[in-house]
Motif scaffolding. Structure first.
Motif, PDB file in Angstrom:
ATOM      1  N   HIS B  52       0.812  -1.223   0.000  1.00  0.00           N
ATOM      2  CA  HIS B  52       0.000   0.000   0.000  1.00  0.00           C
ATOM      3  C   HIS B  52       0.845   1.274   0.000  1.00  0.00           C
ATOM      4  O   HIS B  52       0.311   2.361  -0.153  1.00  0.00           O
ATOM      5  N   PHE B  53       2.144   1.147   0.265  1.00  0.00           N
ATOM      6  CA  PHE B  53       3.038   2.306   0.231  1.00  0.00           C
ATOM      7  C   PHE B  53       4.031   2.160  -0.911  1.00  0.00           C
ATOM      8  O   PHE B  53       5.230   2.002  -0.682  1.00  0.00           O
ATOM      9  N   ALA B  83       8.044   6.710   0.367  1.00  0.00           N
ATOM     10  CA  ALA B  83       7.578   7.551   1.473  1.00  0.00           C
ATOM     11  C   ALA B  83       8.192   8.947   1.359  1.00  0.00           C
ATOM     12  O   ALA B  83       8.613   9.546   2.341  1.00  0.00           O
ATOM     13  N   THR B  84       8.232   9.429   0.134  1.00  0.00           N
ATOM     14  CA  THR B  84       8.854  10.727  -0.149  1.00  0.00           C
ATOM     15  C   THR B  84       7.849  11.723  -0.721  1.00  0.00           C
ATOM     16  O   THR B  84       8.241  12.814  -1.164  1.00  0.00           O
ATOM     17  N   GLY B  85       6.556  11.338  -0.744  1.00  0.00           N
ATOM     18  CA  GLY B  85       5.511  12.286  -1.119  1.00  0.00           C
ATOM     19  C   GLY B  85       5.546  12.749  -2.574  1.00  0.00           C
ATOM     20  O   GLY B  85       6.136  12.095  -3.446  1.00  0.00           O
ATOM     21  N   LEU B  86       4.915  13.888  -2.828  1.00  0.00           N
ATOM     22  CA  LEU B  86       4.814  14.402  -4.197  1.00  0.00           C
ATOM     23  C   LEU B  86       6.187  14.758  -4.763  1.00  0.00           C
ATOM     24  O   LEU B  86       6.435  14.614  -5.956  1.00  0.00           O
ATOM     25  N   ILE B 118      14.340   3.489   2.553  1.00  0.00           N
ATOM     26  CA  ILE B 118      13.028   4.110   2.441  1.00  0.00           C
ATOM     27  C   ILE B 118      13.009   5.421   3.222  1.00  0.00           C
ATOM     28  O   ILE B 118      13.628   5.520   4.279  1.00  0.00           O
ATOM     29  N   THR B 223       8.407  -2.192  -0.957  1.00  0.00           N
ATOM     30  CA  THR B 223       7.582  -1.132  -1.540  1.00  0.00           C
ATOM     31  C   THR B 223       8.054  -0.768  -2.944  1.00  0.00           C
ATOM     32  O   THR B 223       7.488   0.122  -3.569  1.00  0.00           O
TER      33      THR B 223
END
Lengths: 392, 392
Positions: B52-53, B83-86, B118, B223
C-alpha cells in the motif's frame, strides 16, 4: 485497556490450591513433572491451540473440559506428546489416571499437558512411577509449579492479585513457537472466586482475546497451546465485571512477561494500531508490524528505520490503508506524518530504542478499530537457540 | 514444472539491448546508476508490488507501462524513493526525463526504478548530472547492469538462454525485504522475440506466478518490487508456448538464485506441497513452511526437527489438513507418515541437511493442489545485516 491491577509482590495461590513438581527423569536433573491441585472440585474452562496437529493432551483435554469440572492439572516438560498417534493419546490418558489415583479423584477431573519436543513418545512409565507420592509434596508456592513446566524459558512465570475477597493466580510457560490462536502456550489460571463453568468459559475467552491471542514471538503456533482456568469457589461470589477486568489485566501482564522472555529476546515490543477500519483490520496490521523480521531486527539494532514500519503496514493487502492518513510513532516520537517520513531527531529516537520496552504506534485514520500486539525483537540468540533445539 | 532450459555459460543480451552503469555519488564508490536500453522501441509489460506504500517510481511506472512501449530502464540503488511524497514522484519524473534526454527518446518510454533506503529524498541532481554521457558507455555485458542495481546482494545476478532464434536475458537484484506479491524485487527481462504488449503482459504474469511470487526471504514485501519485460522484436516471431516455457524456467532459476542469496542465507530451501485441496491451499501451506522461523532455523542448524514441519502445516487454520493423510520428506527421506513421525535414520537425514540446497516436501492427501515455494534459512547473518541496515 489500562485497568490498573496491583500484583502481589510474591505470587501466592488462592485458598484451596497447591502444587508440586519433581524431576522424574525426562530432563537430566531439572523439575519435569508438575501437579496443580484444588482441595475441592473446581468449575473449569479452557481454550486450546487451533493447530491442525494438536498434541495428544489437547485431544484428550477437549474431551475432559466438556465436564466443566477439574480437581487437578498434571503437566510434564521435555516431551510434548505431539505427532505420536493413538499411542500418544493412550499415554495422555494413563497420565490422567496416574494423577487421579495419586489424588484420589476421577481421571475425568484431571487436565493433562505436555510441552517439549514434538514426535517423541512420552516415557509414560517414568511419569506413572514419578507421580506416586507427589500429594505429600503439595505446597503453597506457585513458582514451584512454574519451574516444572519450563522449556526454553529463562525464568519461571507466576503472578497473583486480589479481586474482592478472592485471589487470581497465573502460572505460565512459553518462550518460542508462540503465536497462540484462540489459546496460548501453557497458561493456568487459578481462583477461589465462585463462577459456573459456562461463565468461566466466556470470561476466559474475553480475557484471552486482547492478551494471549495478541502475543507473537515467532509467528509459529504451537501444537500444545493450552490456557485453562479453575475456580473452586472457596472465596464465594465476586463481582463479574471487576473479576473480568482483573483477569484481563493479569493475562495482559503475563503476555508481556512471556513476550519479554521470547527466545533470544532483548526487548519487549508493543505495537498499538488505532484508526483502523475495524478491530479485525487493527489486529492484522498490528500483527504484521510485530511479526515483520525487518521491524524486529530494527528494534534489535536500535535503528530507527521508519520505512520498515510503513512497509509492514503496506503489506496488509486486504486492509484499508491510505498513505495520506497514516501516521506513526516510535516510543512517543512521531516519525511518519501523512505517509511520509518526518524530519525527526534521529539520535533521540535511536536512544529510546535501546530501552527494554519499545512502543510502536500507527494511526491509520480510516475508522475506529484499535488493537495492541505484544512480541519481541529478533536476535542471534533466537537463531542459536533454535538451530539445535531438537538435538540438544 | 521441470522444463529443462540450458542457460548460456556467460550471460549475453538479446540483439539490440545494451546497458551501462556508473557511480554518481549515491554510494561511496560502487556503481549506483544503471541504464538499460534497446536500439529500437520494444513492446513492454510490468508487474509491481501490491504494498500500500508503493515507491514514487512505482506510482510513475504504473502510468508509464500503460503505453505498452519502452526504450529504456533507468535504475538507481542506495535510495529507494519511497515515502517521499509528491516531491518523490517529481524526482522520479525528472529521472525519466534525464534518461530520455540522454537517449534521445520520450520520457514515457523510460521505466524508472529505485532501490535502497526508504524515506530519504532522492539526490536527483546527482542522477541528472550523472546520467549525462552514459549512452557512450552502453555495452554488451548484462552483468554490468546487474552490478549497478545491487543493494545487500552479495553478487550481481544475470542469466540468458536461447529460445528459437531469440534470446531471453534476466537481470535482477534482491536479497532482503522479499516476499513479492504479483511482482518481484527488481527484475528486468529482455528479449528480441516479437510479441505485442498485451501478450507480453499475459506471459509475464503466467511466468511470475509460480516463480517470483513463490519466493520469500523474510515475509516482508518491498515497496519497490518491479518485474518488467521488454521485447524489441529484432529476432522475429517465436513459438508462444515454447517462449513461455523458457520464460518460466528462467524466472524459476532466477528465483532460486535470489533465494540462495537471501540476506545471511547459507541454504536454498525449496518446499514442495502436493495433494492439497486446491492450488491456493498448496500455496498457503508451502509458504507457511517456508516462512516459519522455526523451520528456517532447523535448516540452518541441520537439525531434523520434524515436529516443526507438522506445526507449520497445522497452523494453516483455513486449509484442509488431515493428520492421518499427511506425509513429509526431508531431502527425499520420508520422515512423517499418516501424521506421525517415522523412525528414520536421524544421522543420515541430518547429513543431507548440510547440503547447499534443501528440499522439504509434504503430501496432504486431500486433493490435486500442488505448489513449490523458494526461500532460505534464517541465520545470525540476517540479524547482523538488518540490525543496522538503515544507519550503515
Amino acid at each position: 485497556m489500562s485497568y490498573a491491577l496491583t500484583f502481589h509482590a510474591t505470587p501466592v495461590f488462592p485458598r484451596g490450591f497447591r502444587c508440586a513438581s519433581r524431576n522424574v527423569g525426562l530432563k537430566p536433573s531439572a523439575r519435569d513433572l508438575t501437579l496443580f491441585a484444588s482441595d475441592v472440585d473446581a468449575a473449569a474452562a479452557a481454550v486450546f491451540t487451533r493447530n491442525h496437529f494438536p498434541g495428544a493432551p489437547i485431544i484428550l483435554g477437549r474431551e475432559t473440559i466438556r465436564g466443566g469440572v477439574l480437581r487437578a492439572i498434571i503437566a510434564n516438560s521435555k516431551v510434548s506428546n505431539v505427532a505420536t498417534g493413538l499411542r500418544g493419546v493412550e499415554h495422555a490418558r494413563r497420565m490422567a489416571v496416574a494423577a487421579a489415583t495419586e489424588l484420589g479423584t476421577d481421571p475425568n477431573r484431571v487436565l493433562v499437558s505436555s510441552t517439549g519436543v514434538i514426535g517423541v513418545q512420552l516415557p509414560i512409565e517414568k511419569i506413572e512411577s514419578g507421580v506416586v507420592g507427589m500429594t505429600a509434596d503439595l505446597q503453597d508456592d506457585p513458582m514451584v509449579g512454574a519451574e516444572g513446566i519450563m522449556t526454553t524459558d529463562t525464568h519461571p512465570k507466576a503472578l497473583s492479585a486480589s479481586v474482592g475477597d478472592a485471589t487470581i493466580t497465573w502460572v505460565a510457560k512459553g518462550s518460542g513457537m508462540i503465536e497462540p490462536n484462540m489459546a496460548t502456550m501453557l497458561s493456568y489460571i487459578f481462583t477461589d472466586a465462585a463462577f459456573d463453568a459456562p461463565t468461566l468459559d466466556r470470561l476466559l475467552r474475553a480475557a484471552a482475546a486482547p492478551t494471549f491471542n495478541m502475543l507473537s514471538v515467532d509467528t509459529d503456533t504451537s501444537t500444545s497451546d493450552t490456557c485453562a482456568i479453575l475456580a473452586n469457589g472457596l472465596a464465594g461470589e465476586v463481582d463479574e465485571a471487576e473479576f473480568l477486568s482483573a483477569l484481563t489485566a493479569g493475562c495482559r501482564r503475563m503476555t508481556e512477561i512471556l513476550a519479554r522472555d521470547g527466545e533470544g529476546a532483548e526487548h519487549l515490543v508493543r505495537v498499538t494500531v488505532r484508526g483502523a477500519r475495524n478491530e479485525t483490520e487493527a489486529h492484522v496490521v498490528a500483527k504484521s508490524i510485530l511479526n515483520s523480521p525487518l521491524v524486529k531486527t530494527m528494534v534489535h539494532g536500535a535503528d530507527p528505520n521508519v520505512g520498515r514500519l510503513l512497509m509492514a503496514v503496506g503489506k496488509c493487502f486486504d486492509c484499508t490503508i491510505r498513505p495520506d492518513t497514516t501516521d506513526a510513532w516510535i516510543n512517543g516520537f512521531q516519525v511518519v506524518g501523512h505517509g511520509e517520513r518526518l524530519a525527526f531527531d534521529d539520535a533521540v529516537v535511536r536512544e529510546t530504542l535501546s530501552r527494554e520496552v519499545v512502543d510502536l504506534a500507527v494511526s491509520l485514520g480510516v475508522g475506529d478499530g484499535e488493537a495492541v500486539a505484544y512480541g519481541c525483537d529478533l536476535t542471534k540468540g533466537y537463531v542459536d537457540e533454535n538451530a539445535s533445539y531438537y538435538s540438544s
